[in-house]
Design a protein around this motif. Structure first.
Motif, PDB file in Angstrom:
ATOM      1  N   CYS A 104      59.965  37.580  50.030  1.00 54.98           N
ATOM      2  CA  CYS A 104      60.276  37.818  51.436  1.00 54.98           C
ATOM      3  C   CYS A 104      59.401  38.931  51.995  1.00 54.98           C
ATOM      4  O   CYS A 104      59.144  39.919  51.325  1.00 54.98           O
ATOM      5  CB  CYS A 104      61.745  38.169  51.572  1.00 54.98           C
ATOM      6  N   GLN A 105      58.982  38.734  53.254  1.00 56.47           N
ATOM      7  CA  GLN A 105      58.155  39.748  53.911  1.00 56.47           C
ATOM      8  C   GLN A 105      58.992  40.665  54.792  1.00 56.47           C
ATOM      9  O   GLN A 105      58.467  41.504  55.512  1.00 56.47           O
ATOM     10  CB  GLN A 105      57.079  39.040  54.752  1.00 56.47           C
ATOM     11  N   GLY A 106      60.282  40.475  54.748  1.00 53.94           N
ATOM     12  CA  GLY A 106      61.163  41.319  55.551  1.00 53.94           C
ATOM     13  C   GLY A 106      61.098  42.766  55.108  1.00 53.94           C
ATOM     14  O   GLY A 106      60.865  43.062  53.928  1.00 53.94           O
ATOM     15  N   LYS A 107      61.311  43.662  56.038  1.00 47.32           N
ATOM     16  CA  LYS A 107      61.211  45.084  55.754  1.00 47.32           C
ATOM     17  C   LYS A 107      62.262  45.504  54.729  1.00 47.32           C
ATOM     18  O   LYS A 107      63.459  45.285  54.911  1.00 47.32           O
ATOM     19  CB  LYS A 107      61.405  45.868  57.050  1.00 47.32           C
ATOM     20  N   GLY A 108      61.808  46.062  53.629  1.00 41.65           N
ATOM     21  CA  GLY A 108      62.719  46.541  52.600  1.00 41.65           C
ATOM     22  C   GLY A 108      63.382  45.454  51.778  1.00 41.65           C
ATOM     23  O   GLY A 108      64.238  45.721  50.958  1.00 41.65           O
ATOM     24  N   CYS A 109      62.963  44.201  51.998  1.00 43.59           N
ATOM     25  CA  CYS A 109      63.577  43.081  51.290  1.00 43.59           C
ATOM     26  C   CYS A 109      62.612  42.572  50.232  1.00 43.59           C
ATOM     27  O   CYS A 109      61.428  42.428  50.492  1.00 43.59           O
ATOM     28  CB  CYS A 109      63.917  41.965  52.271  1.00 43.59           C
ATOM     29  N   ASP A 110      63.110  42.316  49.056  1.00 45.92           N
ATOM     30  CA  ASP A 110      62.262  41.886  47.954  1.00 45.92           C
ATOM     31  C   ASP A 110      62.762  40.553  47.396  1.00 45.92           C
ATOM     32  O   ASP A 110      62.541  40.220  46.243  1.00 45.92           O
ATOM     33  CB  ASP A 110      62.258  42.961  46.871  1.00 45.92           C
ATOM     34  N   GLU A 111      63.456  39.804  48.226  1.00 44.59           N
ATOM     35  CA  GLU A 111      64.048  38.537  47.797  1.00 44.59           C
ATOM     36  C   GLU A 111      62.948  37.519  47.454  1.00 44.59           C
ATOM     37  O   GLU A 111      61.956  37.406  48.168  1.00 44.59           O
ATOM     38  CB  GLU A 111      64.927  37.990  48.933  1.00 44.59           C
ATOM     39  N   VAL A 112      63.124  36.793  46.362  1.00 35.57           N
ATOM     40  CA  VAL A 112      62.184  35.735  46.008  1.00 35.57           C
ATOM     41  C   VAL A 112      62.494  34.498  46.852  1.00 35.57           C
ATOM     42  O   VAL A 112      63.620  33.998  46.853  1.00 35.57           O
ATOM     43  CB  VAL A 112      62.270  35.411  44.503  1.00 35.57           C
ATOM     44  N   ILE A 113      61.501  34.043  47.581  1.00 28.26           N
ATOM     45  CA  ILE A 113      61.682  32.910  48.500  1.00 28.26           C
ATOM     46  C   ILE A 113      61.302  31.598  47.833  1.00 28.26           C
ATOM     47  O   ILE A 113      61.945  30.574  48.046  1.00 28.26           O
ATOM     48  CB  ILE A 113      60.814  33.124  49.769  1.00 28.26           C
ATOM     49  N   ALA A 114      60.236  31.600  47.043  1.00 26.04           N
ATOM     50  CA  ALA A 114      59.791  30.379  46.389  1.00 26.04           C
ATOM     51  C   ALA A 114      59.163  30.697  45.041  1.00 26.04           C
ATOM     52  O   ALA A 114      58.490  31.711  44.886  1.00 26.04           O
ATOM     53  CB  ALA A 114      58.776  29.645  47.265  1.00 26.04           C
ATOM     54  N   THR A 115      59.416  29.815  44.077  1.00 27.21           N
ATOM     55  CA  THR A 115      58.782  29.950  42.768  1.00 27.21           C
ATOM     56  C   THR A 115      58.071  28.639  42.446  1.00 27.21           C
ATOM     57  O   THR A 115      58.539  27.564  42.822  1.00 27.21           O
ATOM     58  CB  THR A 115      59.823  30.265  41.678  1.00 27.21           C
ATOM     59  N   PRO A 116      56.939  28.709  41.756  1.00 25.86           N
ATOM     60  CA  PRO A 116      56.196  27.492  41.400  1.00 25.86           C
ATOM     61  C   PRO A 116      57.013  26.645  40.431  1.00 25.86           C
ATOM     62  O   PRO A 116      57.635  27.163  39.517  1.00 25.86           O
ATOM     63  CB  PRO A 116      54.936  28.017  40.722  1.00 25.86           C
ATOM     64  N   ALA A 117      57.009  25.314  40.644  1.00 28.30           N
ATOM     65  CA  ALA A 117      57.749  24.411  39.763  1.00 28.30           C
ATOM     66  C   ALA A 117      56.986  23.099  39.643  1.00 28.30           C
ATOM     67  O   ALA A 117      57.204  22.183  40.415  1.00 28.30           O
ATOM     68  CB  ALA A 117      59.156  24.183  40.293  1.00 28.30           C
ATOM     69  N   GLY A 118      56.063  23.059  38.720  1.00 23.38           N
ATOM     70  CA  GLY A 118      55.336  21.816  38.453  1.00 23.38           C
ATOM     71  C   GLY A 118      54.552  21.274  39.630  1.00 23.38           C
ATOM     72  O   GLY A 118      54.632  20.094  39.924  1.00 23.38           O
ATOM     73  N   GLY A 119      53.804  22.138  40.310  1.00 20.36           N
ATOM     74  CA  GLY A 119      52.977  21.681  41.416  1.00 20.36           C
ATOM     75  C   GLY A 119      53.663  21.821  42.761  1.00 20.36           C
ATOM     76  O   GLY A 119      53.017  21.870  43.781  1.00 20.36           O
ATOM     77  N   LYS A 120      54.969  21.843  42.756  1.00 17.96           N
ATOM     78  CA  LYS A 120      55.704  22.091  43.990  1.00 17.96           C
ATOM     79  C   LYS A 120      56.298  23.485  43.907  1.00 17.96           C
ATOM     80  O   LYS A 120      56.260  24.129  42.884  1.00 17.96           O
ATOM     81  CB  LYS A 120      56.840  21.086  44.165  1.00 17.96           C
ATOM     82  N   ALA A 121      56.871  23.879  45.007  1.00 16.01           N
ATOM     83  CA  ALA A 121      57.577  25.152  44.995  1.00 16.01           C
ATOM     84  C   ALA A 121      59.075  24.902  45.066  1.00 16.01           C
ATOM     85  O   ALA A 121      59.545  24.041  45.791  1.00 16.01           O
ATOM     86  CB  ALA A 121      57.130  26.007  46.178  1.00 16.01           C
ATOM     87  N   GLU A 122      59.771  25.650  44.274  1.00 18.66           N
ATOM     88  CA  GLU A 122      61.225  25.612  44.366  1.00 18.66           C
ATOM     89  C   GLU A 122      61.629  26.658  45.397  1.00 18.66           C
ATOM     90  O   GLU A 122      61.295  27.826  45.265  1.00 18.66           O
ATOM     91  CB  GLU A 122      61.837  25.920  43.002  1.00 18.66           C
ATOM     92  N   ILE A 123      62.334  26.213  46.424  1.00 16.19           N
ATOM     93  CA  ILE A 123      62.631  27.082  47.564  1.00 16.19           C
ATOM     94  C   ILE A 123      64.016  27.703  47.395  1.00 16.19           C
ATOM     95  O   ILE A 123      64.988  27.000  47.147  1.00 16.19           O
ATOM     96  CB  ILE A 123      62.577  26.281  48.886  1.00 16.19           C
TER      97      ILE A 123
END
Ligand code: ZN
Length: 63
Positions: free
Chosen positions: A35-54
């Motif tokens: 996440c690009q939010g201020k002070g936020c470090d939440e994972v938005i997407a992770t790679p999963a076999g060519g796609k992203a897991e959202i």
């Protein structure tokens, strides 16, 4: 969280579950997207076999 089974590359507009920051991400991300939010470090997407897991709320699919 949900895996988006789209065969083509797309951008999507998502909203962070943590801080509600909205951002555009690529659904074939090859790196962890945080996440690009201020002070936020939440994972938005992770790679999963060519796609992203959202891990955020998907607001819109962009072409
Ligand atoms: Zn956030």
């Amino acid at each position: 969280m949900s895996l988006i089974p789209t065969p083509t590359s797309k951008f999507m507009r998502v909203k962070c579950n943590e801080c509600e920051n909205e951002m555009i991400i690529f659904n074939h991300a090859k790196m962890i997207v945080k996440c690009q939010g201020k002070g936020c470090d939440e994972v938005i997407a992770t790679p999963a076999g060519g796609k992203a897991e959202i891990h955020a709320e998907i607001l819109e699919i962009l072409n």
